[in-house]
Scaffold this motif. Structure first.
Motif, PDB file in Angstrom:
ATOM      1  N   PHE A 174       0.582  -0.924   0.454  1.00 10.97           N
ATOM      2  CA  PHE A 174       0.433   0.286   0.107  1.00 10.97           C
ATOM      3  C   PHE A 174       0.955   1.244   0.037  1.00 10.97           C
ATOM      4  CE2 PHE A 174       0.921   0.570   4.321  1.00 10.97           C
ATOM      5  CZ  PHE A 174       1.013  -0.556   4.779  1.00 10.97           C
ATOM      6  N   THR A 175       0.832   2.633  -0.306  1.00 13.14           N
ATOM      7  CA  THR A 175       1.189   3.503  -0.315  1.00 13.14           C
ATOM      8  C   THR A 175      -0.072   4.286  -0.446  1.00 13.14           C
ATOM      9  OG1 THR A 175       0.297   4.385  -2.756  1.00 13.14           O
ATOM     10  CG2 THR A 175       2.530   3.257  -2.558  1.00 13.14           C
ATOM     11  N   ALA A 176      -1.030   4.204   0.487  1.00 10.34           N
ATOM     12  CA  ALA A 176      -2.090   4.899   0.765  1.00 10.34           C
ATOM     13  C   ALA A 176      -2.764   4.694   1.817  1.00 10.34           C
ATOM     14  CB  ALA A 176      -3.129   5.205   0.125  1.00 10.34           C
ATOM     15  N   ALA A 177      -4.007   5.479   2.682  1.00 14.84           N
ATOM     16  CA  ALA A 177      -4.383   5.213   3.796  1.00 14.84           C
ATOM     17  C   ALA A 177      -5.819   3.776   3.550  1.00 14.84           C
ATOM     18  CB  ALA A 177      -5.302   5.591   5.017  1.00 14.84           C
ATOM     19  N   GLN A 178      -5.974   3.168   2.183  1.00 16.08           N
ATOM     20  CA  GLN A 178      -7.103   3.024   2.544  1.00 16.08           C
ATOM     21  C   GLN A 178      -7.041   1.913   2.096  1.00 16.08           C
ATOM     22  OE1 GLN A 178      -5.937   5.154   0.077  1.00 16.08           O
ATOM     23  NE2 GLN A 178      -7.758   7.091   0.440  1.00 16.08           N
ATOM     24  N   GLY A 179      -7.694   1.031   2.878  1.00 14.87           N
ATOM     25  CA  GLY A 179      -7.675  -0.360   3.183  1.00 14.87           C
ATOM     26  C   GLY A 179      -6.707  -1.296   4.568  1.00 14.87           C
ATOM     27  N   ILE A 180      -6.762  -0.464   4.971  1.00 10.21           N
ATOM     28  CA  ILE A 180      -5.722  -0.735   6.240  1.00 10.21           C
ATOM     29  C   ILE A 180      -6.451  -1.815   7.174  1.00 10.21           C
ATOM     30  CG2 ILE A 180      -4.249  -0.165   8.242  1.00 10.21           C
ATOM     31  CD1 ILE A 180      -2.847  -0.065   5.533  1.00 10.21           C
ATOM     32  N   ASP A 181      -6.246  -2.596   7.448  1.00 11.88           N
ATOM     33  CA  ASP A 181      -6.889  -3.517   8.661  1.00 11.88           C
ATOM     34  C   ASP A 181      -6.444  -3.256   9.936  1.00 11.88           C
ATOM     35  OD1 ASP A 181      -5.829  -6.255   6.246  1.00 11.88           O
ATOM     36  OD2 ASP A 181      -7.971  -5.396   6.155  1.00 11.88           O
ATOM     37  N   TYR A 182      -5.552  -2.638   9.985  1.00 15.11           N
ATOM     38  CA  TYR A 182      -4.614  -2.697  11.648  1.00 15.11           C
ATOM     39  C   TYR A 182      -3.748  -1.382  11.720  1.00 15.11           C
ATOM     40  CZ  TYR A 182      -6.781  -7.502  11.857  1.00 15.11           C
ATOM     41  OH  TYR A 182      -7.546  -8.620  12.113  1.00 15.11           O
ATOM     42  N   TRP A 183      -4.797  -0.703  12.747  1.00 17.54           N
ATOM     43  CA  TRP A 183      -2.987   0.585  13.154  1.00 17.54           C
ATOM     44  C   TRP A 183      -3.044   0.337  14.292  1.00 17.54           C
ATOM     45  CZ3 TRP A 183      -2.095   3.986   9.426  1.00 17.54           C
ATOM     46  CH2 TRP A 183      -3.337   4.538   8.130  1.00 17.54           C
ATOM     47  N   GLY A 184      -1.201   1.226  14.754  1.00 16.07           N
ATOM     48  CA  GLY A 184      -0.932   1.389  16.001  1.00 16.07           C
ATOM     49  C   GLY A 184      -1.894   2.149  16.175  1.00 16.07           C
ATOM     50  N   LYS A 185      -1.310   3.071  17.372  1.00 14.06           N
ATOM     51  CA  LYS A 185      -1.839   4.200  18.088  1.00 14.06           C
ATOM     52  C   LYS A 185      -0.463   5.032  17.860  1.00 14.06           C
ATOM     53  CE  LYS A 185      -4.400   1.503  21.656  1.00 14.06           C
ATOM     54  NZ  LYS A 185      -5.950   2.415  21.105  1.00 14.06           N
ATOM     55  N   GLY A 186       0.439   4.722  16.827  1.00 14.17           N
ATOM     56  CA  GLY A 186       1.157   5.783  17.207  1.00 14.17           C
ATOM     57  C   GLY A 186       2.241   6.100  18.322  1.00 14.17           C
ATOM     58  N   THR A 187       3.212   6.801  17.986  1.00 17.57           N
ATOM     59  CA  THR A 187       4.315   7.218  18.654  1.00 17.57           C
ATOM     60  C   THR A 187       5.133   8.981  17.840  1.00 17.57           C
ATOM     61  OG1 THR A 187       6.578   7.221  19.578  1.00 17.57           O
ATOM     62  CG2 THR A 187       6.351   6.453  17.711  1.00 17.57           C
ATOM     63  N   LEU A 188       4.869   9.299  19.147  1.00 19.59           N
ATOM     64  CA  LEU A 188       5.245  10.833  18.313  1.00 19.59           C
ATOM     65  C   LEU A 188       6.483  11.755  18.073  1.00 19.59           C
ATOM     66  CD1 LEU A 188       4.438  13.862  17.960  1.00 19.59           C
ATOM     67  CD2 LEU A 188       4.686  13.861  20.711  1.00 19.59           C
ATOM     68  N   VAL A 189       7.507  11.752  17.035  1.00 15.11           N
ATOM     69  CA  VAL A 189       8.803  12.479  16.748  1.00 15.11           C
ATOM     70  C   VAL A 189       8.417  13.404  16.281  1.00 15.11           C
ATOM     71  CG1 VAL A 189      10.304  12.170  14.794  1.00 15.11           C
ATOM     72  CG2 VAL A 189       9.193  10.258  15.634  1.00 15.11           C
ATOM     73  N   ILE A 190       9.422  14.702  16.952  1.00 13.51           N
ATOM     74  CA  ILE A 190       9.921  15.726  17.772  1.00 13.51           C
ATOM     75  C   ILE A 190      11.199  16.550  17.141  1.00 13.51           C
ATOM     76  CG2 ILE A 190       9.523  18.017  18.502  1.00 13.51           C
ATOM     77  CD1 ILE A 190       7.862  16.614  20.615  1.00 13.51           C
ATOM     78  N   VAL A 191      11.062  16.978  15.807  1.00  9.74           N
ATOM     79  CA  VAL A 191      12.858  17.106  15.814  1.00  9.74           C
ATOM     80  C   VAL A 191      12.767  19.235  15.439  1.00  9.74           C
ATOM     81  CG1 VAL A 191      14.226  17.392  13.638  1.00  9.74           C
ATOM     82  CG2 VAL A 191      12.431  15.448  13.508  1.00  9.74           C
ATOM     83  N   SER A 192      13.644  19.333  16.383  1.00  5.32           N
ATOM     84  CA  SER A 192      13.713  20.800  16.707  1.00  5.32           C
ATOM     85  C   SER A 192      14.843  21.014  15.848  1.00  5.32           C
ATOM     86  CB  SER A 192      14.064  20.901  18.233  1.00  5.32           C
ATOM     87  OG  SER A 192      15.410  20.533  17.735  1.00  5.32           O
ATOM     88  N   SER A 193      14.250  22.321  15.530  1.00  4.81           N
ATOM     89  CA  SER A 193      15.443  23.174  14.201  1.00  4.81           C
ATOM     90  C   SER A 193      16.836  24.135  14.951  1.00  4.81           C
ATOM     91  CB  SER A 193      15.009  24.383  13.769  1.00  4.81           C
ATOM     92  OG  SER A 193      14.113  25.347  14.651  1.00  4.81           O
TER      93      SER A 193
END
Length: 123
Positions: A104-123
């Motif tokens: 896949f290269t798009a979100a359509q049809g995804i069967d399972y998702w995680g809850k996410g992890t936050l990435v912050i990149v400071s300049s």
């Protein structure tokens, strides 16, 4: 119960690196494609990279090509995303995703998702 659990996010300076992990459990993912999406505040969720569990094909978003590498360890049911040369525009919550069958290269049809992890990149 199928679970995708991400880890490895955090705060990093521009130019730095992080490695995200996603541990999959609850079923066999041998015939699933898996990958990463990200969503920045106020923006839509976007595709980052994916990998087929068997043949290892790996499409990437143009914005991360040459900087991010997706890989998997079938013995550990774990997906990784190595992120190098991070930029402030990479700041987002990164989500692990799985879909039975084709890549896949798009979100359509995804069967399972995680809850996410936050990435912050400071300049």
């Amino acid at each position: 119960q199928v679970r995708l659990v991400e880890s490895g996010g955090g705060l990093v300076q521009a130019g730095g690196s992080l490695r995200l992990s996603c541990v999959a459990s609850g079923r066999t993912f041998s015939n699933y494609a898996m990958g990463w999406f990200r969503q920045a505040p106020g923006k839509e969720r976007e595709f980052v990279a994916a990998i087929h569990w068997i043949d290892g094909t790996t499409p990437y978003a143009e914005s991360v090509k040459g900087r991010f590498t997706i890989s998997r360890d079938n013995t550990k049911n774990t997906l990784y995303l190595q992120m190098n040369s991070l930029k402030p525009e990479d700041t987002a919550t990164y989500y692990c995703a799985a879909r039975r069958g084709t890549l896949f290269t798009a979100a359509q049809g995804i069967d399972y998702w995680g809850k996410g992890t936050l990435v912050i990149v400071s300049s």
